[in-house]
Design an enzyme around this catalytic site. Structure first.
Site, PDB file in Angstrom:
ATOM      1  CG  ASN A 102     -10.970 -16.572 -51.846  1.00  0.00           C
ATOM      2  OD1 ASN A 102     -11.660 -17.345 -52.503  1.00  0.00           O
ATOM      3  ND2 ASN A 102     -10.193 -15.634 -52.394  1.00  0.00           N
TER       4      ASN A 102
ATOM      5  N   PRO B 293       4.754   3.376   5.386  1.00  0.00           N
ATOM      6  CG  PRO B 293       6.934   2.879   4.700  1.00  0.00           C
ATOM      7  CD  PRO B 293       5.666   2.229   5.168  1.00  0.00           C
TER       8      PRO B 293
ATOM      9  CG  ASP C 127      -2.453   9.904   9.650  1.00  0.00           C
ATOM     10  OD1 ASP C 127      -1.791   9.774   8.599  1.00  0.00           O
ATOM     11  OD2 ASP C 127      -2.381   9.085  10.587  1.00  0.00           O
TER      12      ASP C 127
ATOM     13  CE  LYS D  30      -4.444  14.245  16.514  1.00  0.00           C
ATOM     14  NZ  LYS D  30      -4.137  13.510  17.760  1.00  0.00           N
TER      15      LYS D  30
ATOM     16  N   GLY E 196      -0.543   6.366   9.139  1.00  0.00           N
ATOM     17  CA  GLY E 196       0.762   6.172   8.520  1.00  0.00           C
ATOM     18  C   GLY E 196       1.639   5.255   9.365  1.00  0.00           C
ATOM     19  N   GLY E 197       2.451   4.438   8.689  1.00  0.00           N
ATOM     20  CA  GLY E 197       3.340   3.528   9.415  1.00  0.00           C
ATOM     21  C   GLY E 197       2.573   2.423  10.096  1.00  0.00           C
ATOM     22  CG  ASP E 198       2.565  -0.847  13.654  1.00  0.00           C
ATOM     23  OD1 ASP E 198       2.314  -1.933  13.106  1.00  0.00           O
ATOM     24  OD2 ASP E 198       2.264  -0.596  14.838  1.00  0.00           O
TER      25      ASP E 198
ATOM     26  CB  ALA F 256       8.336   5.927   9.463  1.00  0.00           C
TER      27      ALA F 256
ATOM     28  CG  MET G 201       6.592  12.791  15.015  1.00  0.00           C
ATOM     29  SD  MET G 201       5.243  12.345  16.127  1.00  0.00           S
ATOM     30  CE  MET G 201       5.934  10.889  16.953  1.00  0.00           C
TER      31      MET G 201
END
Length: 472
Positions: A44, A224, A247, A269, A300-302, A331, A382
């Site tokens: 149906n 970061p 990096d 590095k 990485g970071g700024d 970071a 670092m």
């Protein structure tokens, strides 16, 4: 990826729908919009489908399912409330290598219907692989709100000009770059304003005045680690890249957001291991840009905070290459925020100082001692390798051994570690983490226990006894 997202041309292709209720009607609506020739099998059919049969190209071929009906169709949809019948339909279609969907029954489907945003010719399909329809609905609503109402006009105009652009630019990369400039330029705004005359002028001018493309260097802060902290501009630039230099501080989840057919060059590095010197990295950037490529340098970071971004951009400037810089969350702000350590607080710290842990360390620390004694914040990039030396120098210069310190490893990532201790324990703390990591020194660290909100894996406090070298 459990499902391959593809768009299928159903125009005039026969599709079998088994079922005659409201659910079948919804699928028939979708199939009709795609131009399919629809065949129905149902004992149906509801009134809504009867009405559609007078409008759509629909054939009610039988009241009873027979596997032979599958042989002459492109795909099959089962929309009945008979689970045994639905299962049989799936099995019969599957052994005939037909596309088959049993509505709301993931196990008996070899394809599923996505949620669709239709701005034809722009069509967006969203799926959760049949795990969370509500989540898909929420995402669809958000995307609907983001898309301009007449975005389809942009695609229509591009389609009309496509052959002209092909004749002008023989190289695929040149054509891609032309359209990237168009879609990121003033033309889009003129289309959205329905200013067809201005649109034509812009396209003609762009087509006749950009036969030769120069490369460009984009220095991009990748943040970061957490890809959610990328800026919108960073994402846009990453989608333009012909080649990306990155990096070891750029996380995998960030790299996954780069344009898929871009070339990747690792120039990271690490301590004691430099694949390329900074001078060589600068030369690679310039060489690639002079080849007419869009070169994205992901850092990485700024890029302008201990990232040697200034040196790389100076190299571009001296070579006469256009460049842009996209800031990133450094970071210090990203990692400390995820660790629940505000860098400033009116009751703890009114200023913050960033230094590196390996360049002119003693001179930098001499300038920071007075600040720490006054309750200010010191952030050291670092500094893991020189952590013991940092501790000894600061204590020798007058900082108390009990000055709070934090070592934050892999900040903002799921395996982030936050180690809290004292200045006397800094060497032991640093020896317990992997890089990248930063050091935070000052009373502000005491807020960590109250404000910590992210995924702190370890809160480690080494023994109080610690070797302090007498520097007098």
């Amino acid at each position: 990826m459990n499902y391959l997202p593809i768009f299928v041309n159903l125009h005039s292709r026969p599709v079998l729908v088994i079922g005659g209720g409201i659910i079948a009607k919804r699928k028939i609506d979708q199939l009709h919009r795609a131009g399919a020739y629809i065949k129905i099998v149902a004992s149906n059919i509801c009134n809504e489908i009867k009405e559609l049969m007078e409008i759509y190209h629909i054939e009610w071929i039988s009241t009873k399912f027979d596997p032979i009906q599958i042989d002459s169709v492109f795909l099959v949809i089962a929309a009945t409330n008979d689970t045994v019948l639905n299962k049989n339909i799936y099995l019969e279609a599957n052994i005939r290598y037909k596309l088959v969907n049993v509505v709301d029954d993931k196990l008996n489907c070899n394809f599923i219907f996505p949620s669709i945003i239709n701005r034809f010719p722009i069509i967006l399909a969203i799926s959760s692989s049949a795990t969370s329809p509500i989540l898909v609905r929420v995402l669809k609503e958000k995307l609907e709100a983001l898309l301009p109402k007449n975005i389809n006009e942009i695609a229509i105009i591009a389609g009309k000009w496509r052959n002209k652009v092909k004749k002008k630019f023989f190289s695929l990369s040149d054509r891609r770059r032309f359209w990237e400039r168009i879609f990121n330029g003033p033309l889009v705004n003129q289309i959205l304003k329905s200013n067809s005359k201005e649109v034509k002028l812009i396209l003609n001018h762009s087509l006749n005045n950009q036969s030769n493309y120069t490369g460009e260097i984009f220095l991009v802060g990748a943040g970061p680690g957490d890809s959610g902290l990328l800026t919108l501009r960073a994402l846009q630039v990453m989608q333009l890249a012909d080649v990306v230099l990155y990096d070891n501080l750029v996380s995998k989840e960030v790299l996954e957001l780069v344009r898929k057919d871009a070339d990747f060059i690792f120039v990271g590095k690490k301590i004691g291991s430099h694949l390329f010197s900074q001078k060589e990295i600068n030369a690679i950037l310039v060489k690639l840009a002079l080849q007419g490529k869009y070169v994205v340098r992901l850092k990485g970071g700024d890029p302008f905070i201990f990232g040697r971004g200034g040196e790389e951009i100076l190299a571009a400037k001296e070579a006469g290459i256009p460049f842009q810089v996209v800031p990133g969350i450094t970071a210090a702000t990203g990692a400390t925020t995820y660790a629940g350590i505000p860098l400033t607080h009116r009751n703890y710290s009114q200023s913050v100082t960033f230094i590196t842990g390996h360049y002119h360390l003693e001179n930098n620390l001499n300038n920071c001692v007075a600040l720490i004694l006054k309750g200010q914040t010191l952030v050291i990039y670092m500094g893991i390798i020189t952590a013991t030396k940092i501790s000894n120098l600061l204590i020798y210069k007058g900082c108390t051994k009990s000055t709070p310190v934090a070592v934050i490893s892999k900040g903002t990532l799921q395996d982030q570690k936050v180690l809290i201790g004292t200045l006397e324990q800094l060497g032991s703390l640093a020896a317990s983490v992997s890089t990248p990591a930063i050091i935070v020194i000052g009373d502000i660290v005491n807020l960590h226990n109250k404000l910590s909100w992210f995924n702190d894996k370890v809160k480690y406090k080494p023994p109080k006894s610690s070797c302090i070298i007498n520097l007098s």
